[in-house]
Design a protein around this motif. Sequence first.
Motif, mmCIF file in Angstrom:
data_model
loop_
_atom_site.group_PDB
_atom_site.id
_atom_site.type_symbol
_atom_site.label_atom_id
_atom_site.label_comp_id
_atom_site.label_asym_id
_atom_site.label_seq_id
_atom_site.Cartn_x
_atom_site.Cartn_y
_atom_site.Cartn_z
ATOM 1 N N ARG A 73 -20.214 -17.856 -11.858
ATOM 2 C CA ARG A 73 -21.445 -17.662 -11.988
ATOM 3 C C ARG A 73 -21.889 -17.514 -13.473
ATOM 4 O O ARG A 73 -21.325 -17.660 -14.520
ATOM 5 N N MET A 92 -23.267 -22.198 -12.036
ATOM 6 C CA MET A 92 -24.515 -21.763 -11.655
ATOM 7 C C MET A 92 -25.238 -20.572 -12.221
ATOM 8 O O MET A 92 -24.866 -19.501 -12.522
ATOM 9 N N ASP A 94 -28.201 -19.077 -12.450
ATOM 10 C CA ASP A 94 -29.458 -18.480 -12.235
ATOM 11 C C ASP A 94 -30.508 -18.860 -13.315
ATOM 12 O O ASP A 94 -31.190 -18.091 -13.557
ATOM 13 N N GLU A 115 -27.784 -25.041 -9.900
ATOM 14 C CA GLU A 115 -28.740 -24.635 -10.046
ATOM 15 C C GLU A 115 -29.502 -25.999 -9.330
ATOM 16 O O GLU A 115 -30.785 -26.564 -8.550
ATOM 17 N N ASP A 127 -24.106 -31.023 -5.968
ATOM 18 C CA ASP A 127 -25.268 -30.904 -5.835
ATOM 19 C C ASP A 127 -24.226 -29.495 -5.430
ATOM 20 O O ASP A 127 -23.829 -29.310 -3.944
ATOM 21 N N LEU A 129 -25.016 -26.314 -4.652
ATOM 22 C CA LEU A 129 -25.455 -25.657 -3.503
ATOM 23 C C LEU A 129 -25.490 -25.920 -2.236
ATOM 24 O O LEU A 129 -25.248 -25.271 -2.180
ATOM 25 N N TYR A 230 -36.289 -29.249 -0.688
ATOM 26 C CA TYR A 230 -36.633 -27.770 -0.037
ATOM 27 C C TYR A 230 -37.930 -27.484 0.259
ATOM 28 O O TYR A 230 -38.933 -28.289 0.892
ATOM 29 N N PRO A 263 -36.878 -21.945 -3.803
ATOM 30 C CA PRO A 263 -36.429 -21.876 -5.345
ATOM 31 C C PRO A 263 -37.403 -21.108 -6.557
ATOM 32 O O PRO A 263 -38.472 -22.149 -6.742
ATOM 33 N N TYR A 338 -16.676 -26.541 -5.309
ATOM 34 C CA TYR A 338 -16.895 -26.125 -6.438
ATOM 35 C C TYR A 338 -16.976 -27.028 -7.667
ATOM 36 O O TYR A 338 -17.216 -27.419 -8.446
ATOM 37 N N THR A 368 -31.176 -30.516 -15.623
ATOM 38 C CA THR A 368 -30.358 -29.692 -14.992
ATOM 39 C C THR A 368 -29.793 -28.467 -16.781
ATOM 40 O O THR A 368 -29.500 -27.230 -16.488
#
Length: 380
Positions: A73, A92, A94, A115, A127, A129, A230, A263, A338, A368
């Motif tokens: 996180r 990840m 955010d 992400e 990946d 997600l 997506y 997203p 992960y 990224t």
Amino acid sequence: MRIGIPAESRAAEARVAGTPETVKKLIALKQTVLVQHGAGAGAHIPDDAYANAGAMLVDAGEAYNADMVLKVRTPTDDELRRMKRGTVLVGMLDPYDVDQLARIRAAGLPSFALELMPRTTRAQSMDVLSSQANIAGYKAVLLAASLYPRFMPTLMTAAGTVKAARVLILGAGVAGLQAIATAKRLGAVIEASDVRPAVKEQIESLGAKFLDVPFETDDERDAGQGSGGYARPMPASWLARQAALVHERARLADIVITTALIPGRPAPTLIPADTLDAMKPGSVLVDLAAGRGPEIDGRRGGNCPLTEPDAVVTRHGVQIAGHTNLPAMVAADASALYARNVLDFVKLIIGPEGQLNIDTSDDIIAATLIGHEQSMQKTA
């Protein structure tokens, strides 16, 4: 380089960004791996397993005082202060939270938000997600089954026959497809809906009925193709027809699982209050978009505006589960998947002699990268 794997400090986060399996492989890449004492406890990985894999067990300060830090996180403010400027941060992060992004940049951390991984064949093994959504879809069905006050499959007993539960799944991305497969294994009767017509075949191959809302205009058809793997926001005309169909099918369902996320945008409302009111007493809604819906009166719901993040509440006789981190409830496997995603990404930014080697012409690295671009070493 020294690569730090700290313990996650956010509430209810049981995952870890490295496992003994990936630690061994990082060491084989000529890295020194520093794992914080207890980092794997939530995923049932003891410190001895990391030590046997070749990691150094350290305190939090040393894990963050590394050349590269691997996280699940995004860091808290305290964790950001522990890292020196120039530390490469991978996790990840955010990236659609502009305030958090500003804090990471202010800390001077070249950072990679996983992400933002492109949905390409080359990037599949990285990946995060998809790997975590797969787990979320599985766990959502088990959670629904535990809350539902009846059986999931058809049962024929001496006391009579119990009908199978009717499950409605809204959104057929990775999480939705896994939810269909898991509900099918448990014997439910399943219907599913998605804005993208291309997923109809996948839905039906898993044993669910596809709820088709035909496109009537070119704008609807173009939006329904999605973008980068997506879903895209749909025109109001199509959404109105979908809402009417969802309302009717939700009224007949015993369990509804919503998985719709876009997203960078608030999650769409799929189950409004009037639909919830029409659902059967005792039915269950599991909202995988909990905490990401439009803000109403200072609170964010999910695909249902009455969802409360990280809580199970009853509204209009329906139990609504709003857990925001289902993968952490399956922490051992979630961490294993992960950590492999992270390892495959880290391989892209490590040179043959174990040095940091960031090539911003690489499409995955460029997509990224969110940190201080001027601190990056661009290679040919």
